[in-house]
Design an enzyme around this catalytic site. Sequence first.
Site, PDB file in Angstrom:
ATOM      1  N   ARG A 263      -9.689  -4.924   7.444  1.00 24.95           N
ATOM      2  CA  ARG A 263     -10.797  -5.143   6.571  1.00 24.95           C
ATOM      3  C   ARG A 263     -10.135  -5.399   5.213  1.00 24.95           C
ATOM      4  O   ARG A 263      -9.032  -4.691   5.016  1.00 24.95           O
ATOM      5  CB  ARG A 263     -11.823  -4.131   6.696  1.00 24.95           C
TER       6      ARG A 263
ATOM      7  N   LYS B 286     -11.083   1.605   3.375  1.00 22.98           N
ATOM      8  CA  LYS B 286     -10.925   2.782   3.728  1.00 22.98           C
ATOM      9  C   LYS B 286     -10.326   3.854   2.412  1.00 22.98           C
ATOM     10  O   LYS B 286      -9.956   3.575   1.342  1.00 22.98           O
ATOM     11  CB  LYS B 286      -9.783   2.957   4.763  1.00 22.98           C
TER      12      LYS B 286
ATOM     13  N   TYR C  60     -15.212   3.691   1.033  1.00 21.40           N
ATOM     14  CA  TYR C  60     -15.633   4.847   1.872  1.00 21.40           C
ATOM     15  C   TYR C  60     -14.825   5.899   1.501  1.00 21.40           C
ATOM     16  O   TYR C  60     -13.513   5.637   1.139  1.00 21.40           O
ATOM     17  CB  TYR C  60     -15.306   4.517   3.322  1.00 21.40           C
TER      18      TYR C  60
ATOM     19  N   HIS D 289     -15.404   9.899   2.611  1.00 21.10           N
ATOM     20  CA  HIS D 289     -15.445  10.950   3.895  1.00 21.10           C
ATOM     21  C   HIS D 289     -14.729  12.124   3.315  1.00 21.10           C
ATOM     22  O   HIS D 289     -13.985  12.836   3.907  1.00 21.10           O
ATOM     23  CB  HIS D 289     -14.962  10.375   4.889  1.00 21.10           C
TER      24      HIS D 289
ATOM     25  N   GLU E 105     -20.297   5.785   1.724  1.00 21.80           N
ATOM     26  CA  GLU E 105     -21.295   6.341   2.841  1.00 21.80           C
ATOM     27  C   GLU E 105     -22.315   7.307   2.073  1.00 21.80           C
ATOM     28  O   GLU E 105     -23.289   7.703   2.651  1.00 21.80           O
ATOM     29  CB  GLU E 105     -20.673   6.990   3.571  1.00 21.80           C
TER      30      GLU E 105
ATOM     31  N   LEU F 184     -24.557  12.608  12.141  1.00 22.13           N
ATOM     32  CA  LEU F 184     -24.279  12.279  10.959  1.00 22.13           C
ATOM     33  C   LEU F 184     -25.071  13.190   9.814  1.00 22.13           C
ATOM     34  O   LEU F 184     -26.376  13.158  10.058  1.00 22.13           O
ATOM     35  CB  LEU F 184     -24.455  10.707  10.512  1.00 22.13           C
TER      36      LEU F 184
ATOM     37  N   ASP G  94     -14.620  10.351  11.377  1.00 24.15           N
ATOM     38  CA  ASP G  94     -14.212  10.211  10.016  1.00 24.15           C
ATOM     39  C   ASP G  94     -14.944  11.677   8.966  1.00 24.15           C
ATOM     40  O   ASP G  94     -14.332  11.793   8.112  1.00 24.15           O
ATOM     41  CB  ASP G  94     -15.025   9.031   9.089  1.00 24.15           C
TER      42      ASP G  94
END
Length: 371
Positions: free
Chosen positions: A15, A74, A93, A95, A117, A238, A268
Site C-alpha cells: 500500500r 503503516k 496508522y 496502534h 485509527e 476493538l 495490530d
Amino acid sequence: MIIGCPKEVKVHEYRVGLTPSNVREYVDSGHKVYVEHDAGSAIGFSDEEYHRAGAIIVDKDKLFKESNMIIKVKEPIESEYRYFREGQILFTYLHLAADKNLTNMLLEKKIFSIAYETIKVRGILPCLAPMSSIAGRLAVLESAKYLQKTFGGNGILLSGIPGTRKGKVTIVGAGVVGLNAAQLAVGIGADVTILDIDASRLSYVDQMFNMRIHTLISSRANIISSIAEADAVIGAVLIPGAKAPKLIKKEDLQHMKTGAILTDVAIDQGGCFETSTPTTHNDPIFDVDGILHYCVANMPGAVAKTATLALTDSTLNFGLSIATLGAKGAALKDSGILEGINTIDGKCTYKAVSEAFGIPYTDIKNVLQVS
C-alpha cells in the site's frame, strides 16, 4: 507545506499513503509533494504518474529531511526511526498501545503524530473503517484457506456441500470487522455465530441478516461453548486506540477442535487471543496445541490496490486540512483530527496509550487551549 510520501518497508506491504490523484489535490492546493522512488509501483502507480500529477520523485533521505508532514500507511518500524526529525507531523496508522518503542521515539523526537485509527467523527472511525471492512472479509477467506488439510487445518470446507455439514464460524465482536466477516461467511454458506457485549448491536445484526446467523452475548461461558464447536474463530474486537482485551486464553484451546483456526484481526492492537503473536504474509500461520493461528498484522496489504484506494479516499480531506491549516490549526477546527492526535511536543495525549505504558498523560485540549 512540504508533504512526504515514503515507500512502505514492512514485509509484503504494497500500500502507499498517496495515489497520483491525491498528489494532484495537494499540489492544486498549493503544497509541494515528495514521493519516494517506486513508492507505488508495486500496485501500478508509476513514478511517471506521480510526476505528471505534480510530485517530485526523491530518495528517502531527502524526503524525510525536507518534508514537514509524512503521510504513510503503516506505523514506522525501527529501521525508519532514524529518518524522523524533531517537530515533524506524522499522519498514518500508529496502534501505539501495542508498541512502546515507537511511542518512545515519537515522544523523544517531539513528533506531532495523528493516527488514522483514532480520528473520530460522530462516533465513527472514518479512516479505520475501510481497512476494517477489508480485514473482516479477508479473515474469512484466509480462515477458509488455512482450514485446508494441506496447510494443517481440519479439512473442513466452510460452505459444505449438499449432504454434508457446513463449517462453523464464530466471530467475536460485532463492529465493522465482525459485520464484514459475517457477511462473507454467510455469503459462502457457513454456519455463523457472532458474539458482542452490546445487546442492541446484536439486535441490529439479527435484523441485518434476517435471523440467518446465531447471536450471543459475549460472556465467558458463551465464548467457550462457541469456540468448542467452531472450525474458524475470528477475533474482531476493538477498543479505539487501546490494547485489545484477551478474550480467549491459552487454556481455552483445549476445548477447541484439533485443526481449527484462530484468526486475530486485532493483532495490530496486541491481539485478542492470549496465544497470538504477530506474523507476516511470508509466514502467516503457526500452531499452538493443535490450533492454527493466523495473526498477520497488515492483512489489507494482501489486496494492496483496493486497500490503497479505499484508505486514501478516507484520509485525503483530513490530510489536506492539516497541510493547509497546520496540524494545530486543523485540530482546532476539526474535532475528529483533535481526537486523532496521539503525541505532540513530547507529550502523550491519548489516554489509552499512556495507560498501556504507565507514561504521563496530557489532555490535548489543554495543550491547544481548547475550551
